[in-house]
Motif scaffolding. Structure first.
Motif, PDB file in Angstrom:
ATOM      1  N   THR A 125      35.386  31.928  34.626  1.00 47.60           N
ATOM      2  CA  THR A 125      36.123  31.208  35.676  1.00 47.60           C
ATOM      3  C   THR A 125      37.429  30.656  35.129  1.00 47.60           C
ATOM      4  O   THR A 125      38.507  30.835  35.720  1.00 47.60           O
ATOM      5  N   GLN A 126      37.343  29.952  33.994  1.00 46.71           N
ATOM      6  CA  GLN A 126      38.551  29.401  33.393  1.00 46.71           C
ATOM      7  C   GLN A 126      39.503  30.503  32.955  1.00 46.71           C
ATOM      8  O   GLN A 126      40.731  30.377  33.109  1.00 46.71           O
ATOM      9  N   ARG A 127      38.954  31.592  32.422  1.00 50.13           N
ATOM     10  CA  ARG A 127      39.805  32.681  31.953  1.00 50.13           C
ATOM     11  C   ARG A 127      40.601  33.289  33.101  1.00 50.13           C
ATOM     12  O   ARG A 127      41.798  33.571  32.971  1.00 50.13           O
ATOM     13  N   ALA A 128      39.966  33.463  34.239  1.00 47.90           N
ATOM     14  CA  ALA A 128      40.654  34.043  35.392  1.00 47.90           C
ATOM     15  C   ALA A 128      41.782  33.142  35.874  1.00 47.90           C
ATOM     16  O   ALA A 128      42.877  33.609  36.225  1.00 47.90           O
ATOM     17  N   ILE A 129      41.530  31.837  35.885  1.00 42.31           N
ATOM     18  CA  ILE A 129      42.576  30.892  36.298  1.00 42.31           C
ATOM     19  C   ILE A 129      43.718  30.922  35.298  1.00 42.31           C
ATOM     20  O   ILE A 129      44.908  30.946  35.668  1.00 42.31           O
ATOM     21  N   ALA A 130      43.383  30.923  34.016  1.00 45.05           N
ATOM     22  CA  ALA A 130      44.418  30.949  32.978  1.00 45.05           C
ATOM     23  C   ALA A 130      45.280  32.195  33.090  1.00 45.05           C
ATOM     24  O   ALA A 130      46.510  32.130  32.905  1.00 45.05           O
ATOM     25  N   ARG A 131      44.666  33.325  33.390  1.00 44.87           N
ATOM     26  CA  ARG A 131      45.444  34.552  33.575  1.00 44.87           C
ATOM     27  C   ARG A 131      46.464  34.389  34.686  1.00 44.87           C
ATOM     28  O   ARG A 131      47.630  34.795  34.557  1.00 44.87           O
TER      29      ARG A 131
END
Length: 466
Positions: free
Chosen positions: A13-19
């Motif tokens: 979840t965090q990785r997708a937002i960071a992208r």
């Protein structure tokens, strides 16, 4: 070698937002408001001579690590003060570097180096003794092309503006040449007065005399000395300076009477100042510089807390800035009070504080910057210019100072090809930090997207008046 999700959280979840956030900032221009690149590169626009001269010889992050493992600086081609022989064969230096590349596992130096090798020079294999010659030849061949000269790389790196750092005694000939050349790249200077405000700086008295000769002021007197400094500040502003920089051992400031300051200056000038008096004089000069900044508008940077030239043998043979500077404990609340009593409430003054003592982030620096209008916090610096250091900085200062009492990122580097890498690391870490706040429902994603742009670009441009 470079993974597209490097430095982002493993949580999906965090990785997708960071992208998504990174997508908003990855292509923004680079504002480099404080650093130590050589203005001669941009004035002359000569080709960088070879891979070792580009990557190894000027970078104390690299050779301090090798020195710690027993590699002699002579064998890395680092010039000695006395002109004694050092290794001059670039390929030999590169091979030694490659043989010790494993030492940089897990360090920011590896992140920066691999980013530069891949994105700038097209290298897609890991540096090692087996690959050293192939990588050397690939980089060396490209350095011979016109598109790898300093000005072309400046434009390719999408640098909007870069600040170099010069002594008040520097005639700024390279900055004059850049301006006269008609090149559109924006390279400005910054005023670093340490050689003429630190009684313990080598050659202090001679430096002050040279300051007088440059300005036509009588620097044997307190009033003439201050007038000469103000004169050089104006001169630097003619060549784009928007900031000063002060590399003092501590954050000590003072606010002496005129008579006290005159007497202390006389002792410093004649070499009679004790270490405590030298420290008091440096403290008084920070307050004088703040007064001048309020008058002429230059942003003031204070970089305290480094025990400079900790290794006396290295200093004797090689001089300053050779990897032997060590962080030390630094106090700010009481140290800055004399200056803040006079100028802390000034809205037209900007003082950017840095530290090498992370324990002061939440205890002292964030509360100070979260109160005084004149104060801002500089980013993680030097030994803490790393993924973990950047995360700790955001975690420890944001709750008290917020984001807008910080000034974005500056790379503070001599290593030209590492500049895009350093800014990319900072942008990724900030996006990862913001993504966590969004995932924890502490921040809406549209706010995080706006913040990501501010942290990567807008805050530095505003804080440094660029």
């Amino acid at each position: 070698m470079l993974h597209e999700d490097r430095l982002f959280a493993s949580d999906p979840t965090q990785r997708a937002i960071a992208r998504r956030l990174y997508g908003e900032v990855s292509a923004l221009p680079i504002v480099s408001p404080h650093g130590h690149t050589d203005p001669a590169w941009f004035a002359r626009n000569d080709a960088f001579p070879d891979p070792a001269t580009l990557f190894v010889v000027p970078d104390h992050y690299i050779y301090r690590m090798l020195y710690s493992q027993g590699v002699r600086l002579e064998d890395l081609g680092i010039p000695r003060k006395d002109g004694a022989a050092v290794e001059t064969d670039s390929r030999t230096i590169w091979r030694r570097f490659a043989a010790h590349w494993y030492l940089f596992r897990g360090t920011p130096t590896r992140l920066w180096m691999e980013h530069a090798l891949e994105t700038v020079f097209g290298v897609t294999e890991r540096l090692s003794p087996a690959t050293a010659d192939r990588i050397y030849d690939q980089v060396d061949e490209r350095l011979r092309r016109p598109e790898y000269r300093p000005r072309a790389l400046f434009e390719r790196f999408n640098i909007e503006v870069i600040a170099t750092t010069e002594s008040p005694l520097d005639p700024l000939e390279h900055h004059k040449a850049i301006r006269a050349s008609g090149w559109s790249g924006r390279v400005v200077t910054a005023f670093r007065p340490d050689p003429v405000v630190d009684p313990e700086f080598e050659g202090f008295r001679t430096n002050v005399e040279r300051l007088g000769a440059l300005t036509g002021e009588d620097t044997a007197t307190w009033s003439g000395y201050l007038a000469a400094l103000a004169n050089r500040r104006r001169y630097f502003m003619e060549y784009g300076a928007t900031s000063t920089d002060h590399g003092h051992p501590t954050a000590t400031t003072a606010d002496l009477s005129r008579a006290e300051a005159e007497a202390l200056f006389a002792k410093a000038l004649h070499g009679d100042a004790t270490p405590a008096e030298a420290e008091l004089f440096r403290g008084q000069m920070l307050t004088e510089m703040a007064r001048m900044s309020l008058e002429d508008g230059l942003v003031m940077q204070i970089h305290p807390g480094s025990f400079r030239n900790h290794n006396p043998q290295l200093f004797t043979a090689w001089g300053r800035d050779k990897g032997a500077d060590i962080p030390s404990q630094t106090e700010y609340v009481r140290a800055l009070k004399p200056l803040l009593d006079r100028f802390g409430n000034e809205r037209d003054l900007t003082i950017i504080l840095f530290t090498l003592d992370e324990t002061s982030y939440s205890r002292e620096l964030a509360p100070l910057a979260g109160h005084y209008p004149a104060l801002r916090l500089g980013p993680s610096w030097w030994f803490h210019d790393s993924p973990e250091g950047m995360r700790r900085f955001r975690e420890m200062v944001t709750e008290t100072a917020g984001f807008y009492n910080t000034v974005g990122f500056n790379d503070d580097t001599r290593a030209f090809c590492s500049i895009p890498a350093r800014h990319d690391v900072a942008r990724r870490i900030d996006c990862a930090f913001l993504a966590r706040l969004v995932a924890e429902h502490r921040l809406d994603e549209d706010e995080a997207a706006e913040l990501a742009v501010d942290l990567a670009y807008t805050l530095a441009k505003k804080a440094y008046k660029l």
